[in-house]
Design a protein around this motif. Structure first.
Motif, mmCIF file in Angstrom:
data_model
loop_
_atom_site.group_PDB
_atom_site.id
_atom_site.type_symbol
_atom_site.label_atom_id
_atom_site.label_comp_id
_atom_site.label_asym_id
_atom_site.label_seq_id
_atom_site.Cartn_x
_atom_site.Cartn_y
_atom_site.Cartn_z
ATOM 1 N N LEU A 133 15.128 53.324 34.518
ATOM 2 C CA LEU A 133 16.376 54.052 34.704
ATOM 3 C C LEU A 133 16.270 55.329 33.883
ATOM 4 C CD1 LEU A 133 19.278 54.260 35.782
ATOM 5 C CD2 LEU A 133 20.031 53.016 33.731
ATOM 6 N N GLY A 134 16.121 56.464 34.574
ATOM 7 C CA GLY A 134 16.008 57.712 33.841
ATOM 8 C C GLY A 134 15.596 58.874 34.698
ATOM 9 N N GLY A 135 15.456 60.023 34.033
ATOM 10 C CA GLY A 135 15.059 61.264 34.682
ATOM 11 C C GLY A 135 13.833 61.837 34.010
ATOM 12 N N GLU A 136 13.758 63.162 33.968
ATOM 13 C CA GLU A 136 12.554 63.835 33.499
ATOM 14 C C GLU A 136 12.466 63.978 31.984
ATOM 15 O OE1 GLU A 136 15.412 67.057 32.913
ATOM 16 O OE2 GLU A 136 15.284 65.355 34.258
ATOM 17 N N LEU B 267 22.130 51.395 43.346
ATOM 18 C CA LEU B 267 22.894 51.872 42.209
ATOM 19 C C LEU B 267 24.291 52.155 42.763
ATOM 20 C CD1 LEU B 267 22.596 52.668 39.223
ATOM 21 C CD2 LEU B 267 21.946 54.946 39.986
ATOM 22 N N VAL B 268 25.298 51.405 42.311
ATOM 23 C CA VAL B 268 26.657 51.535 42.853
ATOM 24 C C VAL B 268 27.275 52.847 42.428
ATOM 25 C CG1 VAL B 268 28.950 50.498 42.931
ATOM 26 C CG2 VAL B 268 26.923 49.026 42.886
ATOM 27 N N TYR B 269 27.207 53.124 41.119
ATOM 28 C CA TYR B 269 27.610 54.442 40.630
ATOM 29 C C TYR B 269 26.892 54.728 39.328
ATOM 30 C CZ TYR B 269 31.069 52.016 37.619
ATOM 31 O OH TYR B 269 31.690 51.213 36.714
ATOM 32 N N SER B 270 26.837 56.020 39.002
ATOM 33 C CA SER B 270 26.191 56.435 37.785
ATOM 34 C C SER B 270 26.682 57.836 37.444
ATOM 35 C CB SER B 270 24.666 56.437 37.962
ATOM 36 O OG SER B 270 24.007 56.727 36.763
ATOM 37 N N LEU C 245 17.859 65.425 35.554
ATOM 38 C CA LEU C 245 17.665 64.705 36.810
ATOM 39 C C LEU C 245 17.986 63.218 36.679
ATOM 40 C CD1 LEU C 245 14.336 66.427 37.905
ATOM 41 C CD2 LEU C 245 16.680 66.980 38.611
ATOM 42 N N PHE C 246 18.840 62.857 35.713
ATOM 43 C CA PHE C 246 19.247 61.462 35.591
ATOM 44 C C PHE C 246 19.901 61.046 36.902
ATOM 45 C CE2 PHE C 246 21.872 57.871 34.394
ATOM 46 C CZ PHE C 246 21.015 57.156 33.561
ATOM 47 N N PRO C 247 19.614 59.826 37.403
ATOM 48 C CA PRO C 247 20.181 59.424 38.690
ATOM 49 C C PRO C 247 21.704 59.303 38.634
ATOM 50 C CG PRO C 247 18.987 57.596 37.667
ATOM 51 C CD PRO C 247 18.750 58.793 36.823
ATOM 52 N N VAL C 248 22.364 60.095 39.467
ATOM 53 C CA VAL C 248 23.814 60.007 39.601
ATOM 54 C C VAL C 248 24.125 59.554 41.021
ATOM 55 C CG1 VAL C 248 24.407 61.668 37.806
ATOM 56 C CG2 VAL C 248 24.032 62.479 40.117
ATOM 57 N N ALA C 249 25.122 58.706 41.148
ATOM 58 C CA ALA C 249 25.480 58.168 42.453
ATOM 59 C C ALA C 249 26.933 57.725 42.417
ATOM 60 C CB ALA C 249 24.577 56.987 42.803
ATOM 61 N N PRO C 250 27.700 57.835 43.442
ATOM 62 C CA PRO C 250 27.401 58.719 44.565
ATOM 63 C C PRO C 250 27.587 60.174 44.128
ATOM 64 C CG PRO C 250 29.568 57.765 44.844
ATOM 65 C CD PRO C 250 28.971 57.149 43.603
ATOM 66 N N GLN C 251 26.805 61.067 44.666
ATOM 67 C CA GLN C 251 26.828 62.475 44.254
ATOM 68 C C GLN C 251 28.217 63.091 44.375
ATOM 69 O OE1 GLN C 251 24.635 64.606 42.972
ATOM 70 N NE2 GLN C 251 22.825 63.322 42.968
ATOM 71 N N ALA C 252 28.936 62.764 45.442
ATOM 72 C CA ALA C 252 30.227 63.416 45.713
ATOM 73 C C ALA C 252 31.349 62.966 44.789
ATOM 74 C CB ALA C 252 30.625 63.169 47.165
ATOM 75 N N ASN C 253 31.245 61.778 44.199
ATOM 76 C CA ASN C 253 32.382 61.237 43.451
ATOM 77 C C ASN C 253 32.121 61.002 41.968
ATOM 78 O OD1 ASN C 253 33.973 61.140 45.767
ATOM 79 N ND2 ASN C 253 33.123 59.166 46.359
ATOM 80 N N LEU D 11 22.699 65.774 24.263
ATOM 81 C CA LEU D 11 22.635 64.374 24.672
ATOM 82 C C LEU D 11 23.960 63.997 25.316
ATOM 83 C CD1 LEU D 11 20.982 61.686 24.523
ATOM 84 C CD2 LEU D 11 22.192 61.230 22.386
ATOM 85 N N ASP D 12 23.942 63.681 26.599
ATOM 86 C CA ASP D 12 25.137 63.250 27.318
ATOM 87 C C ASP D 12 25.137 61.732 27.426
ATOM 88 O OD1 ASP D 12 25.780 65.892 27.717
ATOM 89 O OD2 ASP D 12 25.976 65.733 29.888
ATOM 90 N N GLY D 13 26.313 61.150 27.461
ATOM 91 C CA GLY D 13 26.436 59.722 27.703
ATOM 92 C C GLY D 13 26.293 59.432 29.180
ATOM 93 N N PHE D 14 25.961 58.178 29.510
ATOM 94 C CA PHE D 14 25.938 57.761 30.905
ATOM 95 C C PHE D 14 26.445 56.333 31.019
ATOM 96 C CE2 PHE D 14 21.693 56.285 29.616
ATOM 97 C CZ PHE D 14 21.662 55.013 30.161
ATOM 98 N N LEU D 15 26.967 56.014 32.194
ATOM 99 C CA LEU D 15 27.351 54.664 32.577
ATOM 100 C C LEU D 15 26.864 54.467 33.994
ATOM 101 C CD1 LEU D 15 28.858 51.973 32.240
ATOM 102 C CD2 LEU D 15 30.908 53.138 33.079
#
Length: 187
Positions: free
Chosen positions: A123-126, A184-187, A152-160, A170-174
């Motif tokens: 789970l990650g990006g570049e 991936l349901v959402y990220s 490029l951390f995976p975000v989903a869905p892009q629109a929401n 450093l940003d947080g993620f869930l």
């Protein structure tokens, strides 16, 4: 990380640099290079290991979070620099089948007997991605939280998404996975 089940068995995740870490019915019998994740389950008195295993590849791997579901499956998260971290069905199940760069996160599910990975993915990006918490809800959905420096951390869905790009530093993620680990349901 440490967690206990309703019967008082305890589960511990972390990392080791030992080549002779005490194993019992391991999924992975040898430590890779550097440090590897370890997962150990103790009985309710802490006197007997039900299982104990390495989990890792050719880089540095560390377990930082652990969760259980009612069926006894164990969920792990942490960090890896390994290009060959153990993944399960990397062309089908994982969100990501290779290390994206630097430090990546991982999410793994171990069966109730500690004998096999049900799924395991990066789970990650570049850039550096550092998950440090994992939880499972009553329906089996998996939640992972931490920090990322990846654009490029995976975000989903892009629109929401609440925030679709990194704001800096450093940003947080869930991230939320369905019970099978994909999609991936959402990220």
């Amino acid at each position: 990380g440490v967690i206990a089940d309703p019967s008082g068995n305890s589960y511990v995740v972390g990392y080791t640099t030992s080549n002779d870490f005490p194993l019992f019915q391991p999924i992975q019998i040898q430590k890779g290079a550097g440090r590897d994740v370890f997962l150990t389950k103790f009985n309710s008195t802490g006197t007997v290991r039900a299982y104990s295993t390495y989990l890792g590849g050719g880089g540095d791997d560390a377990g930082t979070g652990i969760a259980l579901d009612p069926s006894g499956n164990v969920y792990l998260t942490g960090t890896t620099t390994s290009l060959n971290f153990p993944t399960v069905s990397p062309t089908v199940l994982p969100v990501q089948s290779t290390n994206g760069g630097g430090i990546d996160g991982f999410v793994s599910k171990v069966n109730p007997f500690g004998t096999a990975l049900v799924f395991s993915t990066y789970l990650g990006g570049e850039a550096d991605d550092i998950p440090n918490a994992i939880a499972v809800d009553s329906r089996g959905a998996i939640y992972v939280a931490g920090g990322t420096r990846s654009n490029l951390f995976p975000v989903a869905p892009q629109a929401n998404t609440l925030q679709s790009s990194r704001a800096g530093g450093l940003d947080g993620f869930l991230s939320k996975f369905n019970p099978t680990g994909v999609p991936l349901v959402y990220s």
